[in-house]
Design an enzyme around this catalytic site. Structure first.
Site, short mmCIF file in Angstrom:
data_model
loop_
_atom_site.label_atom_id
_atom_site.label_comp_id
_atom_site.label_asym_id
_atom_site.label_seq_id
_atom_site.Cartn_x
_atom_site.Cartn_y
_atom_site.Cartn_z
N ASP A 1 94.00 51.00 -7.92
CA ASP A 1 93.52 51.86 -6.85
C ASP A 1 94.02 53.28 -7.04
O ASP A 1 95.22 53.53 -6.95
CB ASP A 1 94.00 51.31 -5.51
CG ASP A 1 93.51 52.13 -4.34
OD1 ASP A 1 92.54 52.88 -4.51
OD2 ASP A 1 94.12 52.05 -3.27
N ASP B 1 86.71 58.86 -7.34
CA ASP B 1 87.23 57.64 -6.72
C ASP B 1 86.69 56.42 -7.45
O ASP B 1 85.53 56.04 -7.29
CB ASP B 1 86.83 57.60 -5.24
CG ASP B 1 87.32 56.32 -4.57
OD1 ASP B 1 88.37 55.80 -4.98
OD2 ASP B 1 86.65 55.85 -3.65
#
Length: 462
Positions: A97, A315
């Site tokens: 992440d 992202d």
């Protein structure tokens, strides 16, 4: 079916190559079978859940627990890697992440935590009592002092342990306490083969999970945060002098997916860099303009200026890509006008799509995203189009960018990131990229020894 990458490092001569400086490597794995097809609205719904969390105003960085992505946006791919913690070392599958800072794994004392996983992996639990090197982090530790404290760290009057609580608007979250223990990894040193290395780091031990984290279909052992904060593994290993403060990835966009994640810098001659926007919790870049087939679109630059609710971020946890309306509308208009003689425009479930009989590379124009510092990101048609339906149906290709109305973030998700080398250079506050076929070997440079070596990948299916 999971894709497992293993890398054998061998000495090689200096060729035209992509290289990595003083790097540590983590293999990427991919979950969900390749025939697991989803509709576009399901992917959008999944991204909306993530963005509801992503936009939470959290001091010290935004923490996210739901990392999902895939080279093919119609195949839910979950990128994760294995880490070894404790003595004796135990292996944990952790989601990767870039939107959070903390590495955490599920504690053996966790309540309301999944006991099985729909991803086909065996869930493991960290037991502090079973590790001879584990140490509980007290409130006096620097991560609980004011200079390092974030909204995620806390010290309650009822406990002397430094704990954390990650809570999100959609109800997902975890609480637990911090542990100090040994983190094992494979380092590439000069002409030698992979060297087993270790360092003591601080990570979280989760004692409670809720929302999506408590569901078995998405269950995994924890989260590996690659944010810019002091608690990220990148920052901790860098502070120990183990790795440079930079990481890179190359995600495959075709076939079985997979790729390489490197704790180090890939040095590819074609990489261009753009500076990160200062003082932002995400990986924000200054997008300045968009060109279709070399022609700049008429877009007010204010549409991309970074503010509290605007800007452009990279992202890897977002499946699709998102473009603010002020840019989306002229972009779609320009593409449609250019392909109309060769493709039939149509609206499918609210999205701009095209019936195409020829190869999309012969019909659709290249697109350029132009960033600060003169860095451009060249998108091929497959980087901004997605195929709708099943292989035996007539080809229908839709714009992969999703329209963001009423302001908001432009988000470059996996649709854009695939088939590119991406370098997150935190030391110099910049991100670099280059188009690259991630199925090819990536070569590594070790400047401390002057040696060159390369990785050979082998595939094993489970």
């Amino acid at each position: 079916m999971l894709l497992l990458w293993r890398f054998l490092i061998l000495a090689a001569s200096l060729l035209t190559m992509s290289v990595v400086s003083c790097a540590t490597f983590l293999p990427l794995h991919r979950a969900f079978p390749l025939n697991h097809t989803l509709e576009l609205d399901q992917l959008r719904a999944r991204d909306r859940v993530r963005h509801a969390r992503l936009l939470q105003d959290v001091v010290g960085g935004v923490v996210d627990f739901s990392v999902r992505g895939s080279p093919d946006p119609y195949l839910i791919g979950l990128y994760f890697t294995k880490v070894k913690l404790g003595s004796p070392p135990r292996e944990f599958n952790v989601q990767i992440d870039t939107g959070s800072d903390v590495l955490w794994v599920t504690c053996s004392s966790c309540s309301n935590c999944p006991q099985s996983s729909g991803l086909g992996v065996q869930l493991n639990y960290f037991d502090t009592a079973s590790s001879s090197t584990a140490g509980l982090v007290p409130c006096s530790h620097p991560i609980c002092t004011s200079e390092m404290q974030t909204a995620a760290t806390e010290c309650s009057p009822q406990s002397t342990l430094c704990s954390y609580s990650f809570q999100y608007g959609d109800g997902s979250g975890t609480t637990g306490f911090y542990v100090s223990d040994t983190f094992y990894f494979d380092a590439v040193l000069g002409e030698s083969l992979i060297s087993n290395s270790s360092a003591v780091i601080v990570f979280g031990c989760s004692t409670f999970q809720s929302g999506d984290l408590a569901k078995t279909d998405k269950a995994i052992d924890g989260i590996l945060g690659f944010g810019q904060g002091d608690l990220s593994v990148i920052s901790q290993l860098s502070s120990h002098g183990v790795t440079p403060r930079v990481f890179s990835h190359c995600l495959k966009g075709e076939g079985n997916g997979g790729g390489i994640l490197v704790l180090g810098e890939i040095l590819e001659p074609g990489i261009v860099y753009s500076p990160l926007v200062p003082s932002q919790p995400h990986y924000n870049l200054n997008l300045q303009s968009i060109a279709v087939n070399g022609q700049l679109l008429s877009i007010d630059p204010a549409a991309f200026v970074t503010s509290s609710n605007r800007g452009t971020i990279v992202d890897s946890g977002t499946t699709l890509a998102y473009l603010v309306q002020e840019a989306y509308d002229p972009f779609v208009s320009a593409v449609t006008a250019m392909v109309q003689p060769y493709a039939t425009p149509t609206i499918y479930r609210g999205d701009q799509c095209y019936r195409v009989s020829n190869s999309i590379s012969e019909v659709f124009p290249p697109v350029s995203l132009n960033f600060a510092g003169g860095a451009s990101m060249l998108l091929k048609p497959e980087d901004y189009l997605i195929r709708v339906g099943y292989p035996d149906e007539a080809p229908l290709w839709c714009i992969g960018f999703q329209k963001v109305q009423g302001g908001g973030l432009t988000i470059l998700g996996d649709l854009i990131l695939k088939d590119k080398i991406f370098v997150y250079d935190l030391a110099h506050q910049r991100i670099g990229w280059a188009n690259y076929d991630c199925e090819f070997d990536i070569y590594f440079l070790h400047p401390c020894s002057g040696a060159y070596s390369f990785a050979i990948s082998s595939i094993m299916f489970h």
